[in-house]
Scaffold this active site. Sequence first.
Site, short mmCIF file in Angstrom:
data_model
loop_
_atom_site.label_atom_id
_atom_site.label_comp_id
_atom_site.label_asym_id
_atom_site.label_seq_id
_atom_site.Cartn_x
_atom_site.Cartn_y
_atom_site.Cartn_z
N HIS A 168 5.19 7.84 -9.47
CA HIS A 168 4.72 6.68 -8.70
C HIS A 168 3.58 5.96 -9.42
CE1 HIS A 168 4.76 4.38 -4.98
NE2 HIS A 168 3.44 4.43 -4.96
N TRP A 220 -2.69 9.95 2.04
CA TRP A 220 -2.67 8.48 2.09
C TRP A 220 -3.43 7.99 3.31
CZ3 TRP A 220 -1.16 4.44 5.19
CH2 TRP A 220 -1.01 3.18 4.57
N TYR A 229 -5.37 -2.04 -0.33
CA TYR A 229 -6.21 -1.10 -1.06
C TYR A 229 -7.49 -1.70 -1.62
CZ TYR A 229 -1.76 1.34 -0.85
OH TYR A 229 -0.61 1.92 -0.40
N ASP A 259 9.62 9.22 -9.07
CA ASP A 259 8.85 8.50 -8.06
C ASP A 259 9.32 8.90 -6.67
OD1 ASP A 259 7.31 6.56 -6.65
OD2 ASP A 259 9.04 5.21 -6.67
N TYR A 292 3.27 -0.20 -1.51
CA TYR A 292 3.01 -1.01 -0.32
C TYR A 292 3.13 -2.49 -0.66
CZ TYR A 292 0.80 -2.08 4.22
OH TYR A 292 0.54 -2.51 5.50
#
Length: 558
Positions: free
Chosen positions: A281, A158, A39, A252, A111
């Site tokens: 999340h 995403w 990211y 989440d 991730y």
Amino acid sequence: MTIEHDVPATMRDGVVLRADVYRPTADGPWPVLLARLPYGKNQPMLAGLMDPVGRARRGFLVVVQDTRGRYASDGEWEPWTYEMDDGYDTVRWAAALPGSNGSVGMFGPSYLGNTQWMAALAKPPELKAISPMVTWSEPDDGLFARGGAQELGITVPWSLMQGVDTLLRRYAGDPMAQGQALMALVGDTDAVAHTTYWELPAGHHPVFERHGIPELGFERSRREPEWSDSCRVAGRQAEIDLPSLHTGGWYDIFSQGTLDNFTAMRAAGRPANLIMGPWSHTGTMGYLGDVNFGMAASTELLGFRGRFADLELGWLRRWLSPGDEPSQPELPPVLLFVMGTNQWREEQEWPLARAVDTDLFLRAGNRLAFDAPETEEETGAFTYDSADPVPTTGGALLMSNEFPPGPLDQAKIEARPDVLLYTTDPLADDLEVTGRVRAHLTAATDAPTTDWVVRLCDVDTRGVSRNVVDGIVRAVATPGEFTEQVVDLWSTSYVFRAGHRIRVHVTSSNFPRWDRNLNTGEPLGTQSRPARQVIAHDASRLSRVVLPVVPAPAEGRA
């Protein structure tokens, strides 16, 4: 503390990945903390979450690396594919940096949590501990799919957001083409709730081909099932001989994965700790959805045990510098936030051995009861039309901003004719449900395939119904034949208070969280048909929800 930017690390195939290195200036050597992310290692929100400066000031050498094909790192971007090999090579490289004591721990959410698991499976000798937060176990149970339905809610936004860096790199030498490509991508991202989510076929989504960007992995995992191992943890935890700290949230999208990973590591005899809060999340404060769980619910307090960041660093230091004097108290094996009573509770295990699976039966007349039917009862029925699906309203999810996670008022959902409702009488006493919830429906459809969605709700004394857990199963059916459909609603820790009622929804969609079943059996179809759905609830064809009820008074202290 000093910071070195874009420090190169050469992977086994010659590709160079780059990291920022935060190093204390006092005499070392220092234990190493490594985070690997796609990211952008300088993204302000993530920098605040990972706090590399604060960690370095606490006596760690902190390494934050852009993964392959992302931002400052070279190579081609493919989600998941290279994280095992690159994780192994990066751990070994980080352990040899000047100032390192040779021991590496990994940290980070989502991730970043999976990059920890993949590195751990590769077994670099210098990796001594991992602290994955809000990450999955089985990609087909929360990441790519759930119950056979695609996790469309996360897949589309995403993938589009990751496409920005892909397009910037692709058109780096052509500013005009770059600008046009970005405008088109942003247009589809901004329209995701009203247009992009609705495009068909969902299983081969046109938006990814339109922009030439990699998707999250659902489509590839269907073409190449073995490729899913590049991000699968489930069934492999026993291969990892490391201590692990598992942190998750009840709302989440990967809540069950966090629990499953912890359970598997403990079953393998590995040191493991679990923290589960009333979080989504990305939200770890005391307020989520419609509910204020209190300030003590946040990661800043953890029931006055201290900041999560401090507790995590104390936990990591024990494994990376075992001779150092601990600055934080030992974490219990399990720390749970019990919603409803809104208290933290320490436990020695998960799942709780004292929880008793208790049936709640779906009955005619919209009743939900602890006693089973003894005679035939009228069935419940509705028509499911994929052109008008039940809209996603809260839950354990990660979607575009139009669809917030958490417990939300279900009034609009419960007013729909395609949602069956079953409700208990007001409870005489508090009832605690802590563990995994499952529904067993005896159901029939006139379609060759359809979905069954079940949601558990808490109805307060004012009549407001809010979601607790839900789940979906995609079923292949013989039209008109009643079969048992088992729906996994995942896990919770929730006290239904005295005077409240428990409610169960049964329907066939939760869109755009999960892709719509078009009821035709065509896996990549674009045409749909309505389905007539029937739920039986009589003595010979039971439908029930199984709740793990913790007998009162519950053990442990807040």
